[in-house]
Design a protein around this motif. Structure first.
Motif, PDB file in Angstrom:
ATOM      1  N   PRO A  13       0.819  -1.211   0.000  1.00  0.00           N
ATOM      2  CA  PRO A  13       0.000   0.000   0.000  1.00  0.00           C
ATOM      3  C   PRO A  13       0.857   1.267   0.000  1.00  0.00           C
ATOM      4  N   VAL A  14       0.295   2.346  -0.543  1.00  0.00           N
ATOM      5  CA  VAL A  14       0.926   3.654  -0.394  1.00  0.00           C
ATOM      6  C   VAL A  14       0.385   4.284   0.883  1.00  0.00           C
ATOM      7  N   ALA A  15       1.170   5.159   1.472  1.00  0.00           N
ATOM      8  CA  ALA A  15       0.861   5.639   2.823  1.00  0.00           C
ATOM      9  C   ALA A  15       0.176   6.990   2.851  1.00  0.00           C
ATOM     10  N   ASP A  16       0.020   7.628   1.681  1.00  0.00           N
ATOM     11  CA  ASP A  16      -0.543   8.979   1.711  1.00  0.00           C
ATOM     12  C   ASP A  16      -1.255   9.280   0.398  1.00  0.00           C
ATOM     13  N   GLU A  17      -1.871  10.446   0.380  1.00  0.00           N
ATOM     14  CA  GLU A  17      -2.554  10.946  -0.803  1.00  0.00           C
ATOM     15  C   GLU A  17      -1.725  12.094  -1.384  1.00  0.00           C
ATOM     16  N   ILE A  18      -1.523  12.080  -2.695  1.00  0.00           N
ATOM     17  CA  ILE A  18      -0.753  13.146  -3.322  1.00  0.00           C
ATOM     18  C   ILE A  18      -1.455  13.621  -4.586  1.00  0.00           C
ATOM     19  N   THR A  19      -1.030  14.768  -5.077  1.00  0.00           N
ATOM     20  CA  THR A  19      -1.439  15.287  -6.379  1.00  0.00           C
ATOM     21  C   THR A  19      -0.184  15.761  -7.091  1.00  0.00           C
ATOM     22  N   ALA A  20       0.004  15.325  -8.322  1.00  0.00           N
ATOM     23  CA  ALA A  20       1.139  15.749  -9.130  1.00  0.00           C
ATOM     24  C   ALA A  20       0.612  16.232 -10.473  1.00  0.00           C
ATOM     25  N   THR A  21       1.238  17.259 -11.026  1.00  0.00           N
ATOM     26  CA  THR A  21       0.781  17.847 -12.284  1.00  0.00           C
ATOM     27  C   THR A  21       1.902  17.807 -13.317  1.00  0.00           C
ATOM     28  N   ALA A  22       1.520  18.068 -14.575  1.00  0.00           N
ATOM     29  CA  ALA A  22       2.470  18.136 -15.690  1.00  0.00           C
ATOM     30  C   ALA A  22       3.381  16.913 -15.713  1.00  0.00           C
ATOM     31  N   LEU A  23       2.781  15.738 -15.897  1.00  0.00           N
ATOM     32  CA  LEU A  23       3.522  14.481 -15.835  1.00  0.00           C
ATOM     33  C   LEU A  23       4.347  14.281 -17.112  1.00  0.00           C
ATOM     34  N   PRO A  24       5.559  13.727 -16.988  1.00  0.00           N
ATOM     35  CA  PRO A  24       6.395  13.487 -18.171  1.00  0.00           C
ATOM     36  C   PRO A  24       5.761  12.450 -19.096  1.00  0.00           C
ATOM     37  N   VAL A  25       5.841  12.701 -20.401  1.00  0.00           N
ATOM     38  CA  VAL A  25       5.270  11.818 -21.413  1.00  0.00           C
ATOM     39  C   VAL A  25       6.375  11.354 -22.358  1.00  0.00           C
ATOM     40  N   GLU A  26       6.425  10.056 -22.608  1.00  0.00           N
ATOM     41  CA  GLU A  26       7.319   9.486 -23.620  1.00  0.00           C
ATOM     42  C   GLU A  26       6.497   9.136 -24.839  1.00  0.00           C
ATOM     43  N   GLY A  27       6.920   9.568 -26.008  1.00  0.00           N
ATOM     44  CA  GLY A  27       6.127   9.351 -27.204  1.00  0.00           C
ATOM     45  C   GLY A  27       5.040  10.412 -27.311  1.00  0.00           C
ATOM     46  N   ALA A  28       4.026  10.131 -28.084  1.00  0.00           N
ATOM     47  CA  ALA A  28       2.944  11.099 -28.315  1.00  0.00           C
ATOM     48  C   ALA A  28       1.610  10.495 -27.895  1.00  0.00           C
ATOM     49  N   LEU A  29       0.971  11.115 -26.918  1.00  0.00           N
ATOM     50  CA  LEU A  29      -0.361  10.668 -26.511  1.00  0.00           C
ATOM     51  C   LEU A  29      -1.374  11.035 -27.593  1.00  0.00           C
ATOM     52  N   PRO A  30      -2.177  10.091 -28.045  1.00  0.00           N
ATOM     53  CA  PRO A  30      -3.204  10.426 -29.035  1.00  0.00           C
ATOM     54  C   PRO A  30      -4.136  11.510 -28.488  1.00  0.00           C
ATOM     55  N   PRO A  31      -4.439  12.546 -29.260  1.00  0.00           N
ATOM     56  CA  PRO A  31      -5.247  13.655 -28.736  1.00  0.00           C
ATOM     57  C   PRO A  31      -6.657  13.240 -28.330  1.00  0.00           C
ATOM     58  N   GLU A  32      -7.174  12.136 -28.921  1.00  0.00           N
ATOM     59  CA  GLU A  32      -8.520  11.710 -28.524  1.00  0.00           C
ATOM     60  C   GLU A  32      -8.551  11.133 -27.118  1.00  0.00           C
ATOM     61  N   LEU A  33      -7.391  10.849 -26.548  1.00  0.00           N
ATOM     62  CA  LEU A  33      -7.346  10.414 -25.152  1.00  0.00           C
ATOM     63  C   LEU A  33      -7.442  11.642 -24.261  1.00  0.00           C
ATOM     64  N   THR A  34      -8.640  12.177 -24.206  1.00  0.00           N
ATOM     65  CA  THR A  34      -8.921  13.345 -23.383  1.00  0.00           C
ATOM     66  C   THR A  34      -9.994  12.944 -22.380  1.00  0.00           C
ATOM     67  N   GLY A  35      -9.577  12.781 -21.151  1.00  0.00           N
ATOM     68  CA  GLY A  35     -10.470  12.321 -20.105  1.00  0.00           C
ATOM     69  C   GLY A  35      -9.661  11.836 -18.926  1.00  0.00           C
ATOM     70  N   ARG A  36     -10.235  10.891 -18.169  1.00  0.00           N
ATOM     71  CA  ARG A  36      -9.576  10.395 -16.964  1.00  0.00           C
ATOM     72  C   ARG A  36      -9.575   8.872 -16.933  1.00  0.00           C
ATOM     73  N   LEU A  37      -8.408   8.311 -16.619  1.00  0.00           N
ATOM     74  CA  LEU A  37      -8.330   6.904 -16.282  1.00  0.00           C
ATOM     75  C   LEU A  37      -8.406   6.812 -14.764  1.00  0.00           C
ATOM     76  N   VAL A  38      -9.385   6.077 -14.255  1.00  0.00           N
ATOM     77  CA  VAL A  38      -9.542   5.909 -12.811  1.00  0.00           C
ATOM     78  C   VAL A  38      -9.449   4.423 -12.492  1.00  0.00           C
ATOM     79  N   ARG A  39      -8.681   4.106 -11.434  1.00  0.00           N
ATOM     80  CA  ARG A  39      -8.463   2.721 -11.037  1.00  0.00           C
ATOM     81  C   ARG A  39      -8.617   2.588  -9.534  1.00  0.00           C
ATOM     82  N   ASN A  40      -9.132   1.437  -9.123  1.00  0.00           N
ATOM     83  CA  ASN A  40      -9.331   1.184  -7.702  1.00  0.00           C
ATOM     84  C   ASN A  40      -8.312   0.159  -7.209  1.00  0.00           C
ATOM     85  N   SER A  41      -8.028   0.206  -5.909  1.00  0.00           N
ATOM     86  CA  SER A  41      -7.069  -0.730  -5.320  1.00  0.00           C
ATOM     87  C   SER A  41      -7.380  -0.914  -3.848  1.00  0.00           C
ATOM     88  N   HIS A  42      -7.001  -2.074  -3.312  1.00  0.00           N
ATOM     89  CA  HIS A  42      -7.099  -2.299  -1.868  1.00  0.00           C
ATOM     90  C   HIS A  42      -5.856  -1.703  -1.218  1.00  0.00           C
TER      91      HIS A  42
END
Length: 455
Positions: A13-42
């Motif tokens: 498990p991770v021990a805290d909650e964080i927010t990070a912005t302007a994440l590094p990207v390798e390659g080119a993200l397709p522009p139609e990928l505009t939205g949010r990926l949300v994932r759950n974990s125990h």
């Protein structure tokens, strides 16, 4: 350090909650990928050691993409009463709000919902903060499965509530606006574990395996394998009168946690697919889930893709294992949900003999071909979420989004794979190693819950 396998390695498990912005990207993200990926974990809080992997409190991780940029990553615990230790069973009966909310996260009718099958869903904001328990304006009085099915034609959300006590199974339909339009108790159901189900254009398909309620199981998840529990598939016509016409078909002993898809074939038979385990495979997974001595393999070591073909006229069921690779977390292009699909994706795992390894698998159900994107040593990918490409015409014209936990680098990346050939299109470096989780969703801005485009 904990010796529980579900609190170590990829699952630490991770021990805290964080927010990070302007994440590094390798390659080119397709522009139609505009939205949010949300994932759950125990992800239990620091100092908490649950007795079962499934008992760990839910933490939702989100990655915001917009027109070629990776704008933010954030993670938040789902703040349910259980997060602070509230018990599920009280002197007044089950508390449906005392949820781990750690299995899945979906969007429906403008609401983001974190799910756990023994409880009510919990609503989250677009920024993953907790709003609270959601009961569909008082119309949902049972638990809600963590695997609802969104009909791509009608926009309806189909789901069920299961219980170890009568009524064992209650089926619900919510319309596209989020209003529950229909609920029905399903006759003939038992206390067998019902984690997932399937939807065809004309039927609802329930699955009862050889795992059933066991009050003597003290891990906190009171279920176990029981040879006396018959394995069955229930087929029910869709519609308000369907419950009265449900039919149960016996199948071979086994346990299926996740359905890939189901459909009616050209002659009207029901075809259902999903990974299953036999008794030995279930015990291997269970030993890992509870941290039992001699656990040996990690989960899914004997989980193999299976196909059932149910003849509604003769009552015969043809079933067979269709691949020898250990896989779990099957996904498809959700536009094909309930209809015949050609392509299917899954996460591969090493089996009990070490064969296979971690990767993303693509099956071509027409040619029988199997393609694997191998994740690499000590790299575990998450469930592959399919996102259609702009102007897509073919079923596999799109992308697979998966978050890879890398133990050697103590880091995680969001990989964007070409769903046709499984080559890497782009990658996003995340600010931490993300806990290996269960299920998640892609929520494009073009949906009713695209959210505030500035979120």
């Amino acid at each position: 350090m904990s010796t529980k396998p579900y609190l170590t390695g990829h699952y630490e498990p991770v021990a805290d909650e964080i927010t990070a912005t302007a994440l590094p990207v390798e390659g080119a993200l397709p522009p139609e990928l505009t939205g949010r990926l949300v994932r759950n974990s125990h992800n239990p809080k620091p100092g908490v050691t649950p007795t079962h992997w499934f008992k760990g409190s839910g933490m939702v991780h989100g990655i915001r993409l917009r027109e070629g940029r990776a704008e933010w990553y954030r993670n938040r615990w789902v703040r349910t009463p259980a997060l602070d230790g509230a018990p599920y069973l009280t002197e007044h009966g089950p508390d449906l709000t005392a949820s781990t909310a750690g299995t899945h996260v979906i969007e429906h009718a403008g609401r983001l919902l974190a799910l756990c099958e023994s409880n009510l869903p919990f609503e989250l904001t677009a920024d993953l903060d907790t709003v609270g328990a959601y009961d569909f304006d008082g119309r949902l009085r049972t638990a809600m499965t963590a695997h609802p099915k969104a009909d791509p034609v009608t926009g309806e959300l189909h789901f069920f509530g299961s219980s170890p006590f009568p009524p064992y199974l209650t089926y619900h339909v919510s319309d596209a606006t989020g209003r529950i339009s229909h609920s029905a108790e399903i006759p003939g159901a038992t206390a067998a574990l019902k984690h997932d189900f399937a939807l065809t254009r004309n039927h609802v398909v329930f699955v009862e395996g050889t795992v059933t309620f066991d009050p003597g199981e003290h891990s906190g998840i009171p279920y176990s394998w029981n040879d006396a529990q018959p394995a069955r598939i229930g087929v029910m016509p869709r519609g308000r009168d369907g419950a009265g016409a449900v039919r149960w078909f016996p199948v071979e002993p086994g346990s299926m946690l996740h359905a890939a898809n189901a459909y009616e074939d050209a002659v009207g038979r029901i075809v259902l697919e999903g990974p299953t385990v036999d008794r030995a495979g279930f015990q291997l997974s269970w030993n890992w889930w509870v941290g039992a001595p001699g656990r040996g393999s990690e989960p899914n070591a004997r989980s193999y893709q299976r196909r059932w073909v149910i003849d509604l006229v003769t009552g015969a069921v043809d079933e067979r294992i269709v691949d020898d690779l250990a896989v779990e977390f099957p996904t498809i292009n959700e536009d094909r949900l309930g209809a015949e699909h050609r392509y299917q994706y899954a996460v591969s795992f090493p089996d009990q003999d070490g064969y296979g390894g971690y990767g993303i698998v693509k099956y071509d159900r027409v040619t029988g071909a199997r393609r694997i994107h191998r994740a690499g040593d000590a790299r575990l990918p998450s469930e592959a979420v399919f996102v259609p490409a702009a102007g897509a015409t073919a079923e596999d014209d799109g992308y697979l989004l998966t978050v890879v936990s890398d133990l050697k680098q103590d880091a995680s990346r969001l990989l964007v794979l070409d769903a046709t050939g499984l080559g890497q299109v782009a990658a996003v470096d995340l600010p931490r190693r993300v806990t290996a989780g269960i299920h998640g969703s892609w929520i494009p801005d073009s949906t009713p819950d695209g959210g505030d485009p500035q979120a």
